[in-house]
Design an enzyme around this catalytic site. Sequence first.
Site, mmCIF file in Angstrom:
data_model
loop_
_atom_site.group_PDB
_atom_site.id
_atom_site.type_symbol
_atom_site.label_atom_id
_atom_site.label_comp_id
_atom_site.label_asym_id
_atom_site.label_seq_id
_atom_site.Cartn_x
_atom_site.Cartn_y
_atom_site.Cartn_z
ATOM 1 N N TYR A 139 -61.843 85.697 71.040
ATOM 2 C CA TYR A 139 -61.853 87.107 71.421
ATOM 3 C C TYR A 139 -63.066 87.801 70.839
ATOM 4 C CZ TYR A 139 -56.904 86.881 72.838
ATOM 5 O OH TYR A 139 -55.718 86.587 73.470
ATOM 6 N N ILE A 193 -58.629 76.393 75.153
ATOM 7 C CA ILE A 193 -59.341 77.631 74.844
ATOM 8 C C ILE A 193 -58.656 78.761 75.586
ATOM 9 C CG2 ILE A 193 -61.532 78.852 75.146
ATOM 10 C CD1 ILE A 193 -62.473 75.604 75.229
ATOM 11 N N LYS A 194 -58.425 79.829 74.861
ATOM 12 C CA LYS A 194 -57.799 80.996 75.461
ATOM 13 C C LYS A 194 -58.779 82.159 75.379
ATOM 14 C CE LYS A 194 -54.287 84.463 74.639
ATOM 15 N NZ LYS A 194 -53.551 85.133 73.562
ATOM 16 N N VAL A 195 -59.069 82.741 76.521
ATOM 17 C CA VAL A 195 -59.931 83.926 76.548
ATOM 18 C C VAL A 195 -59.260 84.995 77.405
ATOM 19 C CG1 VAL A 195 -62.129 82.733 76.166
ATOM 20 C CG2 VAL A 195 -61.225 82.947 78.492
ATOM 21 N N TRP A 218 -58.006 80.846 70.303
ATOM 22 C CA TRP A 218 -58.096 82.159 70.923
ATOM 23 C C TRP A 218 -59.522 82.670 70.641
ATOM 24 C CZ3 TRP A 218 -53.558 80.077 70.011
ATOM 25 C CH2 TRP A 218 -52.341 80.630 70.417
#
Lengths: 305, 305, 305, 305, 305
Positions: E172, E204-206, E170
């Site tokens: 951020y 990948i988390k955005v 994540w």
Amino acid sequence: MNTPRVKEILSWYGSDNPGTLTNLARLMNHGKLGGTGRLVILPVDQGFEHGPARSFAANPPGYDPRYHFELAIESGCNAYAAPLGFIEAAARDFAGEIPLILKINNHDVLLDEKDPLSALTSGVEDALRLGCVAIGFTIYPGSAERVTMYQQLRQAAALAKHNGLAVVVWSYPRGSSLSKSGETAMDVCGYAAHIAAELGAHIIKVKLPSDQLEQKAARDVYEKEKVPIATLTERVKHVVQCTFNGRRIVIFSGGATVSDETVFQEVQAIHDGGGFGSIIGRNSFQRKKEQALQFLGRIISIYGN
Amino acid sequence: MNTPRVKEILSWYGSDNPGTLTNLARLMNHGKLGGTGRLVILPVDQGFEHGPARSFAANPPGYDPRYHFELAIESGCNAYAAPLGFIEAAARDFAGEIPLILKINNHDVLLDEKDPLSALTSGVEDALRLGCVAIGFTIYPGSAERVTMYQQLRQAAALAKHNGLAVVVWSYPRGSSLSKSGETAMDVCGYAAHIAAELGAHIIKVKLPSDQLEQKAARDVYEKEKVPIATLTERVKHVVQCTFNGRRIVIFSGGATVSDETVFQEVQAIHDGGGFGSIIGRNSFQRKKEQALQFLGRIISIYGN
Amino acid sequence: MNTPRVKEILSWYGSDNPGTLTNLARLMNHGKLGGTGRLVILPVDQGFEHGPARSFAANPPGYDPRYHFELAIESGCNAYAAPLGFIEAAARDFAGEIPLILKINNHDVLLDEKDPLSALTSGVEDALRLGCVAIGFTIYPGSAERVTMYQQLRQAAALAKHNGLAVVVWSYPRGSSLSKSGETAMDVCGYAAHIAAELGAHIIKVKLPSDQLEQKAARDVYEKEKVPIATLTERVKHVVQCTFNGRRIVIFSGGATVSDETVFQEVQAIHDGGGFGSIIGRNSFQRKKEQALQFLGRIISIYGN
Amino acid sequence: MNTPRVKEILSWYGSDNPGTLTNLARLMNHGKLGGTGRLVILPVDQGFEHGPARSFAANPPGYDPRYHFELAIESGCNAYAAPLGFIEAAARDFAGEIPLILKINNHDVLLDEKDPLSALTSGVEDALRLGCVAIGFTIYPGSAERVTMYQQLRQAAALAKHNGLAVVVWSYPRGSSLSKSGETAMDVCGYAAHIAAELGAHIIKVKLPSDQLEQKAARDVYEKEKVPIATLTERVKHVVQCTFNGRRIVIFSGGATVSDETVFQEVQAIHDGGGFGSIIGRNSFQRKKEQALQFLGRIISIYGN
Amino acid sequence: MNTPRVKEILSWYGSDNPGTLTNLARLMNHGKLGGTGRLVILPVDQGFEHGPARSFAANPPGYDPRYHFELAIESGCNAYAAPLGFIEAAARDFAGEIPLILKINNHDVLLDEKDPLSALTSGVEDALRLGCVAIGFTIYPGSAERVTMYQQLRQAAALAKHNGLAVVVWSYPRGSSLSKSGETAMDVCGYAAHIAAELGAHIIKVKLPSDQLEQKAARDVYEKEKVPIATLTERVKHVVQCTFNGRRIVIFSGGATVSDETVFQEVQAIHDGGGFGSIIGRNSFQRKKEQALQFLGRIISIYGN
């Protein structure tokens, strides 16, 4: 077989084991400058250090990690240096085709601090499993965080040497007590190069120094002893002197994009001053591949003469 | 850049990391056969395995550890394999000039036992500090001590692969339940090659098999299924089949000194049968260097066609 | 400063770190033969190996561990070698006065086995805390227990080298498959010396060989190749050849007490054959000190010429 | 979602962590029998255990490690089991397509010993890096070497369970104190199954038992208590009883090639006796693929009813 | 069997072992989007990150950890991600029914700091014992604590990869030098995604980026190079470009509760821009289950087209 020049350079590293010498030899024997003792290295850590768009928007194929392997291989560079992700993303595809330098610490600019500290983002185990010849590490002499960085480097370098890898140190003076222009002042640059050498680096990368003298105590000596630093060639000579009188490989970074002619003149000065080569990122990968090959070809031919 | 054939061979090793692939590529890309996927390797462990005079009296320069590095380099071999002492004695002098295989276990003949066991004489840490691309390990399938050897190999191989090295296994059937001629019987040789592959070897070295069939249960199958083993070429093909149907590199040893023409015919049969190459010690270093270079040159040219 | 000869000898150990070279230099630079590249070492492990009375009754001051330090120092030997207890008992009293070799494995004769195995009785940690320059280790090639000994040596030697110590190997063929006279047969002695070198020894100690040839396969080669072994000088030359063609330090033991003239003739032969020196225990400490000093002085003067 | 039967089976393993249950569920949920609680597993360790030609000459595509992945996947087996080399050679190509069981010990027949001992040829670390759901381990109850094997299993099983893997145990009575026919005697087979369960196996594989009773003390009880073992179905029931009264998964091996009808009858008996499934190697991969798919399809359909 | 698209995606991860590929395949093959290469993941770490009432009061069954397993399973999501406690509380009950991502660091808002740092709350050992396919880790690029987080991620990721797990990051942006709106500015979001990729993330988390450009140096480049970022689809395309030109899986978070139509439009934009999927927490579990299933069903159907 190693050329006499490569053998001579290897002879400077008498406290290193044959494994580390082997990897230094691989670096010096690869590419168009193989055997000359000169090096041109393609580094691509700018995605992490400056952000992807600032790095690759000018030449979008550069967003693809395979692009830089290809550029380094096709241009005949000695090696390709990058952070973990960029290496992992293509190391299997190009196994054995170009010596790799794993940049094991990295810094980003989403926070603008006065005294920067890079984060350890990979390590010697990664370098071994990915087939790299060396680890790369950035120190910021002048930063209030430098003690942490020197100590991280010491640990990583000891492990690297034990396992037969080479150690490449990016030595970039920065921090709250240095003026912006002072970061590339002659005294500061020579000092930073020497610190890297004292920390046990096999290859040292610094920026090209200006003729500024930043620190008073140093300036007094340069002036008293009339150290010649007027021309870039003289300043390169002095950096070479500062890194064990020429008995450590010291190479110079290209910095931000400038005119090609300026780069070629700088390369000529590095060559004439006895510098060992260049590590050129943005100036090469921020143009179309064909032009980049021409550009790198010209630099390599200057060193090759 | 890797040739299509080298890329194809590397694709067989999908469970290995890029470091191991890099070292396999170095092995396949060095020397006169570089890029062909064929290998000629110079091994010199006979000093330990048979004694120094039996190994080197016929060509006394061979007592000097530097001689074999030079022979391997000048002949254009892909690699040089030797025990710790011989590698340590010259690794600094020839750093980076020839891929090295550290033979990490060894056996001597001062005791004549029926079920031999080699001693671990070096390890993966040594291979890394000496700049080797691979470890070499001998197993004796058929020996009552085989469990110990398989387990030592397993540990060394796991560590080697973790650190990006390749694993070369000499698989030589021997032991109280095999007849002397049975050691090179077709069924036994194919079985030994398969065991090495199942143990995780990247490169397997066996002796050339005869058309004998040693074990009854195997003979019944060879005869029932009409496995063609009449010619040496057919037998090489079958060994290649036994090592994962050609998806592992299998090379063949030269054995005791025989006539050159016999060697060349054997090499032709290995070539024609799809074998990957030869590992030739005594036949090469037990003659004067000039003659050895001619001899190895001829072998290499057969593989190169 | 190191003499050219000492520098030459150190150059053979290219895979060792400067720490190990430093300790090898200490060994070669101490005593009356300092700088010549020749060595005379006083070993006193006979108390453990043969029993105290058999060792010291002939000269009772030898029961006292300080006696041997004094003898080694006063005679101008290069080093003193002994097991843990003898070193511990006087290392503080003579700290820095003589290079010490800690004999880390030992064997006693209260049990008479055919295939001997020495016990690990101390280690590299002890050698460091006691200020030793080297560890000493005995292997018995030919013993059914040799695999265990080779593997113990491998581990101890790797640790010693990592910590900058030198490794001295006593290589004494023994075991159920060798005849008594075969233990010092020319072929067996040369083989044992070579094995020690392959195992990574810096200094190798063997017994003086006879002109006997023990193993048939070896005898055939010696005869076919007409290896000259008629005189002791020739045989010493051959042992030197067997230890990497003279690129490893090989020294010879005195063995049981014989006439002084015999010893001097043997020393002259070692000298003439290119051997590096002697390690002389019983012949020196089993006589009164004054006579021992004369005796050792004579030996040293032969080497010094 | 897990079927009630799968949930019930998982409920028997209350001391295992959710990771191990997850991998057991993967095994039970894959393939045509997914969710039924019945299992058909393809094992291919015969190359190591019997030799490559005896295993694959009858259907040469089987020399290729990819063949068996394909056969297991296409036939709808629950899992594929093999030694290190065969798994390593294709695990990347078929990642995630079939649950894998890494057979971590192996035995060959180049030495014919009365009391067999398998060698540890891989381990839990390998199983994790290769994406396996379980380790497989053979014990030979009755062998003089059984203590070594039980202890090796204990260590590997503890590590496997800690890391969320399942443990499959091949329990094959063999050894100098058992008659050949006694290896599959009812009492011996039930005993071997129980030992595996007591050693902590999640899945137990035994051979189908005969109605022989090997050991007198056992025979007396079977007769006194009138344990019904006349039919194969009864004997399967008894094996299930011996493995914690049905609270452990027990499956049966196919053994050497027999007529298809015999196999189908045996499978029906396993089904009817409450056995959990079959592990069928030679009978399936020693025929052409199309026929193998038919053959396995028939077996699966028997279990599926 | 893996679809061509899944095979293509797996081919991007050439430096990972088959174990990690297996777990990536499990993620991609599960649920209604299985085989498409698109992912919808249910994350429930809001209890820790925002507090339980803020998270679950709107739909009280969400206080129960089993609820979210059921929601993820029934809706056909690819995976469920949560912190240690939520996973531990139900992993046995749902073993094998849904791929799990263990969120190994967490941050709460009982302290409102400008430069946040998440705490390591579990690790790779937990992920293995609980049967997870991946670890999840949050970094806050821009935070003064980012060096600590990058280094923690490096260690956890190396261990995860060694053990065959996947790594979901994540990323951020937050911290004292970023404006609130700057956290989702196009340049900052693309940079954050690239950093995660360089740190070795597999997934990948955005957050979805706005068209704002936060940093001057970046803005200059976006404008000079005319990088198209006007529409959400264009911005998704650019994020995909920033993560190795599409050679890393990048998914987008739903953020705070908004209208369903807005979410569906965003999902359409992610789909059209080549994004790989969504990770949707609050918008799904903060409504009744039936409605949540409809809502997730709609999202999944958009990706499935």
